[in-house]
Design a protein around this motif. Structure first.
Motif, PDB file in Angstrom:
ATOM      1  N   ALA A 119       0.829  -1.207   0.000  1.00 49.17           N
ATOM      2  CA  ALA A 119       0.000   0.000   0.000  1.00 49.17           C
ATOM      3  C   ALA A 119       0.866   1.260   0.000  1.00 49.17           C
ATOM      4  O   ALA A 119       0.540   2.269  -0.637  1.00 49.17           O
ATOM      5  CB  ALA A 119      -0.934  -0.010   1.218  1.00 49.17           C
ATOM      6  N   LEU A 120       1.992   1.202   0.726  1.00 49.08           N
ATOM      7  CA  LEU A 120       2.906   2.356   0.774  1.00 49.08           C
ATOM      8  C   LEU A 120       3.469   2.679  -0.607  1.00 49.08           C
ATOM      9  O   LEU A 120       3.523   3.839  -1.022  1.00 49.08           O
ATOM     10  CB  LEU A 120       4.026   2.065   1.769  1.00 49.08           C
ATOM     11  CG  LEU A 120       5.020   3.185   2.073  1.00 49.08           C
ATOM     12  CD1 LEU A 120       5.548   3.042   3.481  1.00 49.08           C
ATOM     13  CD2 LEU A 120       6.198   3.168   1.086  1.00 49.08           C
ATOM     14  N   GLY A 142      -2.863   7.111  -5.597  1.00 51.89           N
ATOM     15  CA  GLY A 142      -2.251   5.931  -4.994  1.00 51.89           C
ATOM     16  C   GLY A 142      -2.632   5.782  -3.531  1.00 51.89           C
ATOM     17  O   GLY A 142      -2.885   4.659  -3.052  1.00 51.89           O
ATOM     18  N   TYR A 143      -2.701   6.906  -2.825  1.00 53.81           N
ATOM     19  CA  TYR A 143      -3.084   6.843  -1.410  1.00 53.81           C
ATOM     20  C   TYR A 143      -4.533   6.385  -1.255  1.00 53.81           C
ATOM     21  O   TYR A 143      -4.850   5.584  -0.358  1.00 53.81           O
ATOM     22  CB  TYR A 143      -2.896   8.218  -0.776  1.00 53.81           C
ATOM     23  CG  TYR A 143      -3.239   8.263   0.694  1.00 53.81           C
ATOM     24  CD1 TYR A 143      -2.371   7.753   1.643  1.00 53.81           C
ATOM     25  CD2 TYR A 143      -4.446   8.806   1.129  1.00 53.81           C
ATOM     26  CE1 TYR A 143      -2.674   7.779   3.005  1.00 53.81           C
ATOM     27  CE2 TYR A 143      -4.766   8.850   2.483  1.00 53.81           C
ATOM     28  CZ  TYR A 143      -3.873   8.334   3.416  1.00 53.81           C
ATOM     29  OH  TYR A 143      -4.192   8.367   4.750  1.00 53.81           O
ATOM     30  N   THR A 144      -5.401   6.892  -2.122  1.00 50.90           N
ATOM     31  CA  THR A 144      -6.803   6.474  -2.075  1.00 50.90           C
ATOM     32  C   THR A 144      -6.932   4.975  -2.305  1.00 50.90           C
ATOM     33  O   THR A 144      -7.693   4.270  -1.619  1.00 50.90           O
ATOM     34  CB  THR A 144      -7.615   7.244  -3.132  1.00 50.90           C
ATOM     35  OG1 THR A 144      -7.499   8.643  -2.876  1.00 50.90           O
ATOM     36  CG2 THR A 144      -9.082   6.844  -3.089  1.00 50.90           C
ATOM     37  N   THR A 168       0.303   6.966   4.904  1.00 52.05           N
ATOM     38  CA  THR A 168       0.041   8.379   5.201  1.00 52.05           C
ATOM     39  C   THR A 168       1.341   9.175   5.253  1.00 52.05           C
ATOM     40  O   THR A 168       1.428  10.293   4.711  1.00 52.05           O
ATOM     41  CB  THR A 168      -0.702   8.505   6.540  1.00 52.05           C
ATOM     42  OG1 THR A 168      -1.924   7.774   6.475  1.00 52.05           O
ATOM     43  CG2 THR A 168      -0.996   9.963   6.858  1.00 52.05           C
ATOM     44  N   LEU A 169       2.362   8.631   5.918  1.00 52.63           N
ATOM     45  CA  LEU A 169       3.658   9.326   5.963  1.00 52.63           C
ATOM     46  C   LEU A 169       4.266   9.468   4.564  1.00 52.63           C
ATOM     47  O   LEU A 169       4.851  10.507   4.225  1.00 52.63           O
ATOM     48  CB  LEU A 169       4.610   8.567   6.886  1.00 52.63           C
ATOM     49  CG  LEU A 169       4.259   8.588   8.386  1.00 52.63           C
ATOM     50  CD1 LEU A 169       5.234   7.717   9.168  1.00 52.63           C
ATOM     51  CD2 LEU A 169       4.258  10.017   8.908  1.00 52.63           C
ATOM     52  N   ALA A 170       4.128   8.443   3.747  1.00 51.95           N
ATOM     53  CA  ALA A 170       4.642   8.521   2.374  1.00 51.95           C
ATOM     54  C   ALA A 170       3.934   9.619   1.596  1.00 51.95           C
ATOM     55  O   ALA A 170       4.560  10.376   0.838  1.00 51.95           O
ATOM     56  CB  ALA A 170       4.473   7.173   1.681  1.00 51.95           C
ATOM     57  N   LEU A 171       2.620   9.713   1.780  1.00 53.82           N
ATOM     58  CA  LEU A 171       1.862  10.768   1.102  1.00 53.82           C
ATOM     59  C   LEU A 171       2.316  12.149   1.548  1.00 53.82           C
ATOM     60  O   LEU A 171       2.506  13.057   0.720  1.00 53.82           O
ATOM     61  CB  LEU A 171       0.371  10.591   1.374  1.00 53.82           C
ATOM     62  CG  LEU A 171      -0.531  11.723   0.842  1.00 53.82           C
ATOM     63  CD1 LEU A 171      -0.515  11.718  -0.681  1.00 53.82           C
ATOM     64  CD2 LEU A 171      -1.950  11.585   1.382  1.00 53.82           C
ATOM     65  N   TYR A 174       5.910  12.801   0.020  1.00 53.61           N
ATOM     66  CA  TYR A 174       5.911  12.891  -1.448  1.00 53.61           C
ATOM     67  C   TYR A 174       5.101  14.090  -1.919  1.00 53.61           C
ATOM     68  O   TYR A 174       5.558  14.895  -2.754  1.00 53.61           O
ATOM     69  CB  TYR A 174       5.335  11.592  -1.999  1.00 53.61           C
ATOM     70  CG  TYR A 174       5.668  11.320  -3.450  1.00 53.61           C
ATOM     71  CD1 TYR A 174       6.829  11.785  -4.040  1.00 53.61           C
ATOM     72  CD2 TYR A 174       4.808  10.552  -4.237  1.00 53.61           C
ATOM     73  CE1 TYR A 174       7.127  11.515  -5.359  1.00 53.61           C
ATOM     74  CE2 TYR A 174       5.093  10.268  -5.562  1.00 53.61           C
ATOM     75  CZ  TYR A 174       6.258  10.763  -6.115  1.00 53.61           C
ATOM     76  OH  TYR A 174       6.545  10.497  -7.420  1.00 53.61           O
ATOM     77  N   ALA A 175       3.880  14.244  -1.380  1.00 56.33           N
ATOM     78  CA  ALA A 175       3.050  15.385  -1.769  1.00 56.33           C
ATOM     79  C   ALA A 175       3.679  16.697  -1.324  1.00 56.33           C
ATOM     80  O   ALA A 175       3.589  17.718  -2.020  1.00 56.33           O
ATOM     81  CB  ALA A 175       1.651  15.233  -1.168  1.00 56.33           C
ATOM     82  N   GLY A 176       4.350  16.673  -0.145  1.00 57.69           N
ATOM     83  CA  GLY A 176       5.031  17.888   0.302  1.00 57.69           C
ATOM     84  C   GLY A 176       6.118  18.319  -0.660  1.00 57.69           C
ATOM     85  O   GLY A 176       6.315  19.516  -0.918  1.00 57.69           O
TER      86      GLY A 176
END
Length: 412
Positions: A119-120, A142-144, A168-171, A174-176
């Motif tokens: 999932a990560l 991908g997070y969804t 969540t941490l990966a999002l 990466y999004a940051g």
């Protein structure tokens, strides 16, 4: 010893932004591959420790499938492969999680980090993305899918929803990064000029300046000179004057003189084209009252552009106009010569002369019609003059190729 400053090539702002964004997305793609590869020994170790190592085939095949999807999206990046990765990876992550939970439901509370590895990587799978906001959208997609995988797996096995903090941490990370890149690009657009556009504007202004200088020289050699003839004429205009006026009108009407460049062709002081132009020029000044003696010799023919040859003749005309209008003498000498790499013409008079340093900046004659015109072709102009001692103007235009000897018996 002189050193030549090296010119540093700078990518246009938009290209630089796309390169950086693509590098970030490809870096995250590499991290996703590393996560999948490192998950294999972790799963094996947990399975052996908990006693279900005989049930590892399905989870390992799912990890291999995730690795294959990452390879496809990296080799052929695009919307289709990204969609395949998100949906295909979501399906594989679901099978992986369900298989492990069926083998040991306690993993949901005690080893969630093992369950959410696929999932990560769903959050990190977008590769070769060139726009930050597009990368953010794929990361959210991908997070969804990762959260949907956790919900479906929990429902199928009958355990509570516990996705863990990995996706969540990966999002957030990466999004940051994508949001930071988007903010930096927006800030640069407001504060830093577009170097590519500045270079285009500078080139356009340079061409416009060349055209303005060329136009000023043409006006000086035609309109202003013709007006001088009219003002100094004591009676009806000579037919030769009328012919010259018509030629000047035709010159002003023709836009050919606006051409920026042309191919080089063979032109030498004693060949037919340039020689006839100079002879016509001399004849033109003869009937206007200026005796011009032509001297010089050459045994070489060199290559200069038609524009350079035309500018050379026009510059000589401007010099002879100055002799007729300002020197106070009725004679001048024209010395024409060629060297191995240049055509040189010297205009000499023994009139009243002048002080070159005292010429006002707004006077167009010598500056626009001679100096600027010749320098635009890489040539040079030197002026020697002293009040009471006459004036000499040396005009030199470089050739565009090696000289060739003229055939024996060439007229000249």
């Amino acid at each position: 010893m002189s050193t030549e400053a090296a010119r540093v090539a700078i990518l246009p702002r938009g290209v630089a932004s796309r390169v950086i964004t693509s590098a970030v997305s490809r870096g995250a793609w590499g991290v996703a591959i590393a996560v999948i590869v490192l998950t294999v020994p972790v799963v094996v170790d947990v399975a052996v420790d908990r006693g279900f190592d005989d049930l590892l085939l399905v989870p390992l095949l799912c990890l291999a499938g995730m690795l294959a999807l990452l390879g496809i999206s990296g080799r052929r990046p695009g919307t289709a492969t990204r969609l395949l990765y998100v949906f295909g990876g979501g399906a594989l992550a679901t099978v992986y999680t369900v298989a492990l939970l069926l083998a040991d439901p306690s993993l949901n509370d005690e080893a969630a980090f093992v369950l959410n590895r696929p999932a990560l990587v769903l959050v990190l799978g977008g590769v070769s993305i060139v726009r930050p906001l597009v990368g953010l959208l794929w990361s959210l997609a991908g997070y969804t899918m990762a959260m949907a995988t956790a919900v479906v797996s929990s429902f199928l096995v009958g355990v509570h929803f516990a996705p863990g903090w990995g996706p969540t941490l990966a999002l957030l990370v990466y999004a940051g990064a994508f949001l930071a890149l988007a903010a930096i690009r927006a800030s640069q657009e407001r504060q830093i000029p577009d170097l590519a556009r500045l270079e285009d504007d500078t080139r356009r202004m340079s061409i416009e300046n060349q055209f303005e200088q060329r136009a000023a020289a043409i006006v000086h050699d035609t309109v202003l000179s013709d007006l001088t003839v009219v003002m100094n004429s004591a009676g009806p205009l000579h037919p030769r004057a009328r012919e010259r006026f018509r030629a000047d009108v035709a010159t002003l009407s023709d836009a050919a003189w606006l051409r920026e460049s042309a191919d080089a062709s063979t032109v030498a002081p004693l060949d037919a084209v340039l020689r006839n132009s100079l002879e016509t020029l001399v004849s033109d000044f003869q009937w206007r009252g200026l005796t011009v003696d032509v001297t010089g010799d050459s045994s070489a023919a060199i290559r200069i552009s038609p524009e350079a040859a035309s500018s050379l003749v026009s510059a000589v005309r401007a010099c002879l106009d100055n002799v007729l209008d300002h020197a106070g003498t009725a004679s001048a000498e024209l010395v024409v010569a060629t060297t191995a790499d240049a055509v040189t013409v010297m205009v000499i008079d023994h009139g009243k002369g002048f002080d070159p340093g005292s010429v006002a900046d707004d006077r167009l004659g010598l500056r626009s019609s001679v100096v600027t015109r010749i320098r635009s072709h890489g040539g040079s102009v030197r002026v020697w003059s002293t009040p009471g001692s006459g004036t000499s103007v040396l005009i030199s235009v470089p050739g565009a190729g090696a000289p060739t000897e003229t055939a024996p018996g060439h007229a000249g």
